[in-house]
Scaffold this motif. Structure first.
Motif, PDB file in Angstrom:
ATOM      1  N   SER A  58       0.052   8.528  -3.656  1.00 44.86           N
ATOM      2  CA  SER A  58       0.944   7.938  -2.648  1.00 44.86           C
ATOM      3  C   SER A  58       1.633   6.672  -3.142  1.00 44.86           C
ATOM      4  CB  SER A  58       0.150   7.607  -1.373  1.00 44.86           C
ATOM      5  OG  SER A  58      -0.399   8.771  -0.798  1.00 44.86           O
ATOM      6  N   HIS A  59       1.273   6.200  -4.310  1.00 40.31           N
ATOM      7  CA  HIS A  59       1.796   4.916  -4.787  1.00 40.31           C
ATOM      8  C   HIS A  59       3.322   4.910  -4.871  1.00 40.31           C
ATOM      9  CE1 HIS A  59      -2.198   3.442  -6.798  1.00 40.31           C
ATOM     10  NE2 HIS A  59      -2.280   3.593  -5.488  1.00 40.31           N
ATOM     11  N   TYR A  60       3.878   5.925  -5.510  1.00 43.02           N
ATOM     12  CA  TYR A  60       5.331   5.946  -5.711  1.00 43.02           C
ATOM     13  C   TYR A  60       6.086   5.899  -4.387  1.00 43.02           C
ATOM     14  CZ  TYR A  60       9.967   7.949  -6.437  1.00 43.02           C
ATOM     15  OH  TYR A  60      11.323   8.185  -6.401  1.00 43.02           O
ATOM     16  N   ALA A  61       5.713   6.762  -3.440  1.00 43.80           N
ATOM     17  CA  ALA A  61       6.450   6.851  -2.177  1.00 43.80           C
ATOM     18  C   ALA A  61       6.367   5.545  -1.389  1.00 43.80           C
ATOM     19  CB  ALA A  61       5.913   8.009  -1.335  1.00 43.80           C
ATOM     20  N   VAL A  62       5.181   4.959  -1.323  1.00 43.37           N
ATOM     21  CA  VAL A  62       5.022   3.707  -0.568  1.00 43.37           C
ATOM     22  C   VAL A  62       5.731   2.564  -1.286  1.00 43.37           C
ATOM     23  CG1 VAL A  62       3.345   2.031   0.295  1.00 43.37           C
ATOM     24  CG2 VAL A  62       2.876   4.475   0.495  1.00 43.37           C
ATOM     25  N   ASN A  63       5.597   2.498  -2.596  1.00 46.33           N
ATOM     26  CA  ASN A  63       6.292   1.456  -3.360  1.00 46.33           C
ATOM     27  C   ASN A  63       7.800   1.541  -3.160  1.00 46.33           C
ATOM     28  OD1 ASN A  63       3.898   0.506  -4.446  1.00 46.33           O
ATOM     29  ND2 ASN A  63       4.094   1.649  -6.353  1.00 46.33           N
ATOM     30  N   ARG A  64       8.335   2.745  -3.249  1.00 44.14           N
ATOM     31  CA  ARG A  64       9.777   2.929  -3.124  1.00 44.14           C
ATOM     32  C   ARG A  64      10.257   2.547  -1.724  1.00 44.14           C
ATOM     33  NH1 ARG A  64      14.164   6.016  -2.210  1.00 44.14           N
ATOM     34  NH2 ARG A  64      15.637   6.275  -3.943  1.00 44.14           N
ATOM     35  N   ALA A  65       9.496   2.945  -0.717  1.00 41.30           N
ATOM     36  CA  ALA A  65       9.884   2.616   0.660  1.00 41.30           C
ATOM     37  C   ALA A  65       9.887   1.108   0.873  1.00 41.30           C
ATOM     38  CB  ALA A  65       8.929   3.291   1.638  1.00 41.30           C
ATOM     39  N   ALA A  66       8.890   0.417   0.349  1.00 43.31           N
ATOM     40  CA  ALA A  66       8.795  -1.029   0.529  1.00 43.31           C
ATOM     41  C   ALA A  66       9.911  -1.757  -0.226  1.00 43.31           C
ATOM     42  CB  ALA A  66       7.432  -1.523   0.065  1.00 43.31           C
ATOM     43  N   LEU A  67      10.179  -1.345  -1.450  1.00 46.55           N
ATOM     44  CA  LEU A  67      11.258  -1.976  -2.220  1.00 46.55           C
ATOM     45  C   LEU A  67      12.602  -1.734  -1.559  1.00 46.55           C
ATOM     46  CD1 LEU A  67      10.101  -1.029  -5.836  1.00 46.55           C
ATOM     47  CD2 LEU A  67      10.115  -3.332  -4.840  1.00 46.55           C
ATOM     48  N   THR A  68      12.814  -0.523  -1.076  1.00 47.48           N
ATOM     49  CA  THR A  68      14.066  -0.195  -0.389  1.00 47.48           C
ATOM     50  C   THR A  68      14.247  -1.044   0.855  1.00 47.48           C
ATOM     51  OG1 THR A  68      13.950   2.091  -1.223  1.00 47.48           O
ATOM     52  CG2 THR A  68      15.384   1.685   0.662  1.00 47.48           C
ATOM     53  N   ALA A  69      13.136  -1.408   1.496  1.00 51.27           N
ATOM     54  CA  ALA A  69      13.182  -2.247   2.700  1.00 51.27           C
ATOM     55  C   ALA A  69      13.325  -3.730   2.365  1.00 51.27           C
ATOM     56  CB  ALA A  69      11.934  -2.020   3.535  1.00 51.27           C
TER      57      ALA A  69
END
Length: 362
Positions: A58-69
């Protein structure tokens, strides 16, 4: 949570977990505010850093969502499950002027700083060869199903066996090695599933490697051997061999691990010589280990960090604190961006048994 109090510059705004029961138990035990969803976390303007402690897939998806936010991110190792996804995250953080940092924090320990100072002072001359051990003992044969965190959460043993001990643990050795000797130029490794039966509940699962060994060639000229496993007796030591002597760090998970230095040709103690004679006489190693050389004293500090005695001596929050301080100063912490990706690549190479692999520099 046990080491958060060591870093008063940080304020925990709230927590979220996809498991509602686990979230409630955690929030009640630690007396922190739960979020209703990940979207609620990312929409909260008071959140500066999102600390991603999810499982590796799940690291990639959560990291990407947080950076995008627009949030800075501190992520458990690895950054992602592929080199391409890790590179995408690094590029995204750079584009948005955000700091993406990666665990583990033991590369920022007092023991690492002491070891680095000994190397810088030329105590053992030029370092040439390193042995890094990350053997955690036969965990799958222990009563791990009964293990609980302080808040009552079960240790996710089955999932750890699926992911594999190298992805879970090799970063603890790699972070030290990269911080001491710089980027890795080449990785050659083998990995294997040596104990396919991990007990009830694992019979039909696809388990990850439970053993790996790799040779790392550093651009600085140092060569290192790294082992990870779940069968051999517990050993999380680091041995650095130089022209003039040897440095031994007993436990890479211990923030203030005992550190020993032995000069080439140094006269061994009577106890060491006695054990050497016994081993020679008996024709085998004794079931004990005496570390060679003199134990090095740590510099005196006004206050030593209060770390838990169990399950480890790592100050897990130190990485987040270093990241926060760097953000406030407009700087980039060492275990950030390209360095975190570099560590991810090295660990993926070890886990997959890649040969002659050349990771990106940092």
């Amino acid at each position: 949570m046990t080491t958060l109090a060591n870093h008063p510059q940080l304020r925990l705004v709230g927590v979220w977990d996809r498991d509602a029961v686990r979230l409630d138990a955690f929030a009640r035990y630690w007396k922190v505010s739960p979020y209703a969803s990940l979207d609620a976390v990312l929409a909260d303007p008071t959140v500066s850093i999102v600390v991603n402690l999810t499982t590796p897939e799940s690291h990639y998806a959560v990291n990407r969502a947080a950076l995008t936010a627009g949030k800075h991110v501190y992520c458990e190792k690895p950054l992602a499950m592929t080199v391409e996804e890790a590179s995408e995250l690094v590029a995204l953080a750079r584009e948005r002027a955000l700091v993406l940092a990666g665990a583990p924090a033991n590369g920022l320990s007092d023991a690492q700083a002491l070891c680095a100072s000994l190397l810088a002072a030329g105590t053992i001359g030029t370092p040439r060869l390193v042995y890094a051990e990350m053997e955690d003992g036969p965990v799958f044969k222990a009563n791990w199903r009964a293990w609980r965190s302080r808040s009552g959460a079960r240790w996710p043993g089955v999932h750890e066996f699926e992911v594999g001990c190298t992805l879970e643990h090799a970063g603890y050795a790699a972070s030290w090695l990269v911080s001491l000797f710089g980027p890795v130029a080449e990785v050659s490794a083998i990995s294997a599933l040596t104990f396919p039966d991990k007990g009830p509940g694992t019979e039909t699962l696809t388990l990850g490697p439970d053993f790996s060994v790799g040779c790392l060639k550093f651009r600085s000229g140092v060569t290192a051997r790294v082992t990870c496993g779940l069968a051999a007796p517990r050993d999380r030591s680091l041995t650095v061999i130089g022209d003039k002597g040897t440095i031994v760090v007993r436990d890479l998970w211990d923030n203030r691990s005992p550190v020993h230095v032995e000069a080439v040709g140094a006269k061994r103690s009577l106890m060491h010589r006695g054990l050497d004679w016994l081993e020679w006489k008996m024709g085998r190693k004794l079931p004990m280990r005496l570390y060679p050389g003199m134990r090095v004293r740590y510099p005196k500090t006004s206050s030593a960090p209060a770390l838990p005695a169990f399950p480890s001596q790592i100050d897990f929050v130190r990485g987040i604190a270093v990241q926060a301080d760097a953000i406030n100063r407009g700087e980039t912490p060492f275990f950030s961006g390209a360095t975190a990706r570099h560590l991810t690549e090295v660990v993926l190479a070890l886990n997959s048994g890649w040969r002659d692999y050349r990771p990106f520099d940092f």
